[in-house]
Write a protein that holds these residues in place. Structure first.
Motif, mmCIF file in Angstrom:
data_model
loop_
_atom_site.group_PDB
_atom_site.id
_atom_site.type_symbol
_atom_site.label_atom_id
_atom_site.label_comp_id
_atom_site.label_asym_id
_atom_site.label_seq_id
_atom_site.Cartn_x
_atom_site.Cartn_y
_atom_site.Cartn_z
ATOM 1 N N ILE A 134 -9.068 -71.765 8.275
ATOM 2 C CA ILE A 134 -7.887 -72.472 7.773
ATOM 3 C C ILE A 134 -7.104 -71.599 6.797
ATOM 4 O O ILE A 134 -5.873 -71.494 6.881
ATOM 5 C CB ILE A 134 -8.299 -73.806 7.112
ATOM 6 N N PHE A 135 -7.797 -70.943 5.871
ATOM 7 C CA PHE A 135 -7.101 -70.073 4.933
ATOM 8 C C PHE A 135 -6.491 -68.870 5.633
ATOM 9 O O PHE A 135 -5.437 -68.376 5.241
ATOM 10 C CB PHE A 135 -8.044 -69.620 3.806
ATOM 11 N N ILE B 185 -9.045 -65.340 -0.148
ATOM 12 C CA ILE B 185 -9.960 -66.483 -0.139
ATOM 13 C C ILE B 185 -10.675 -66.563 1.204
ATOM 14 O O ILE B 185 -11.887 -66.796 1.267
ATOM 15 C CB ILE B 185 -9.211 -67.790 -0.453
ATOM 16 N N ALA B 186 -9.933 -66.358 2.290
ATOM 17 C CA ALA B 186 -10.536 -66.391 3.624
ATOM 18 C C ALA B 186 -11.583 -65.300 3.774
ATOM 19 O O ALA B 186 -12.656 -65.527 4.349
ATOM 20 C CB ALA B 186 -9.461 -66.239 4.690
ATOM 21 N N LYS B 187 -11.311 -64.122 3.243
ATOM 22 C CA LYS B 187 -12.264 -63.017 3.337
ATOM 23 C C LYS B 187 -13.545 -63.328 2.560
ATOM 24 O O LYS B 187 -14.655 -63.100 3.050
ATOM 25 C CB LYS B 187 -11.642 -61.738 2.802
ATOM 26 N N ILE B 188 -13.401 -63.867 1.368
ATOM 27 C CA ILE B 188 -14.570 -64.208 0.547
ATOM 28 C C ILE B 188 -15.407 -65.284 1.232
ATOM 29 O O ILE B 188 -16.637 -65.165 1.319
ATOM 30 C CB ILE B 188 -14.128 -64.660 -0.856
ATOM 31 N N LEU B 189 -14.748 -66.331 1.739
ATOM 32 C CA LEU B 189 -15.478 -67.397 2.424
ATOM 33 C C LEU B 189 -16.193 -66.885 3.667
ATOM 34 O O LEU B 189 -17.312 -67.298 3.964
ATOM 35 C CB LEU B 189 -14.528 -68.534 2.798
ATOM 36 N N PHE B 190 -15.552 -65.972 4.392
ATOM 37 C CA PHE B 190 -16.181 -65.420 5.586
ATOM 38 C C PHE B 190 -17.436 -64.635 5.237
ATOM 39 O O PHE B 190 -18.472 -64.790 5.886
ATOM 40 C CB PHE B 190 -15.195 -64.536 6.345
ATOM 41 N N MET C 4 -18.067 -73.916 6.425
ATOM 42 C CA MET C 4 -17.504 -72.864 5.621
ATOM 43 C C MET C 4 -16.666 -71.924 6.484
ATOM 44 O O MET C 4 -15.637 -71.431 6.034
ATOM 45 C CB MET C 4 -18.619 -72.097 4.920
ATOM 46 N N LEU C 5 -17.124 -71.712 7.696
ATOM 47 C CA LEU C 5 -16.345 -70.869 8.602
ATOM 48 C C LEU C 5 -15.020 -71.542 8.949
ATOM 49 O O LEU C 5 -14.003 -70.870 9.122
ATOM 50 C CB LEU C 5 -17.157 -70.579 9.859
ATOM 51 N N ARG C 6 -15.034 -72.866 9.015
ATOM 52 C CA ARG C 6 -13.792 -73.606 9.285
ATOM 53 C C ARG C 6 -12.791 -73.399 8.152
ATOM 54 O O ARG C 6 -11.600 -73.180 8.397
ATOM 55 C CB ARG C 6 -14.096 -75.089 9.441
ATOM 56 N N TRP C 7 -13.265 -73.440 6.905
ATOM 57 C CA TRP C 7 -12.363 -73.224 5.781
ATOM 58 C C TRP C 7 -11.811 -71.806 5.779
ATOM 59 O O TRP C 7 -10.652 -71.582 5.429
ATOM 60 C CB TRP C 7 -13.072 -73.518 4.469
#
Length: 55
Positions: A7-8, A30-35, A1-4
């Motif tokens: 990437i974003f 999206i990157a902020k939410i995933l982080f 998930m950190l990889r995604w």
């Protein structure tokens, strides 16, 4: 998930460099939410892992 999330984040930087503001903003959000999801899951894994192995 950190990889995604990374990437974003890179997509957001590249899009911002080329002037695509909307795409950059969307990718950054999206990157902020995933982080933050990654951080929450990581903290939960550490908390439950410590409690399970404490027994």
């Amino acid at each position: 998930m950190l990889r995604w999330a990374a990437i974003f984040f890179i997509i957001a930087i590249v899009a911002a460099i080329f002037g695509f503001g909307g795409i950059a903003e969307g990718a950054a959000s999206i990157a902020k939410i995933l982080f933050f999801v990654f951080v929450v899951l990581f903290v939960l894994a550490i908390a439950f892992g410590a409690s399970i192995f404490k027994r």
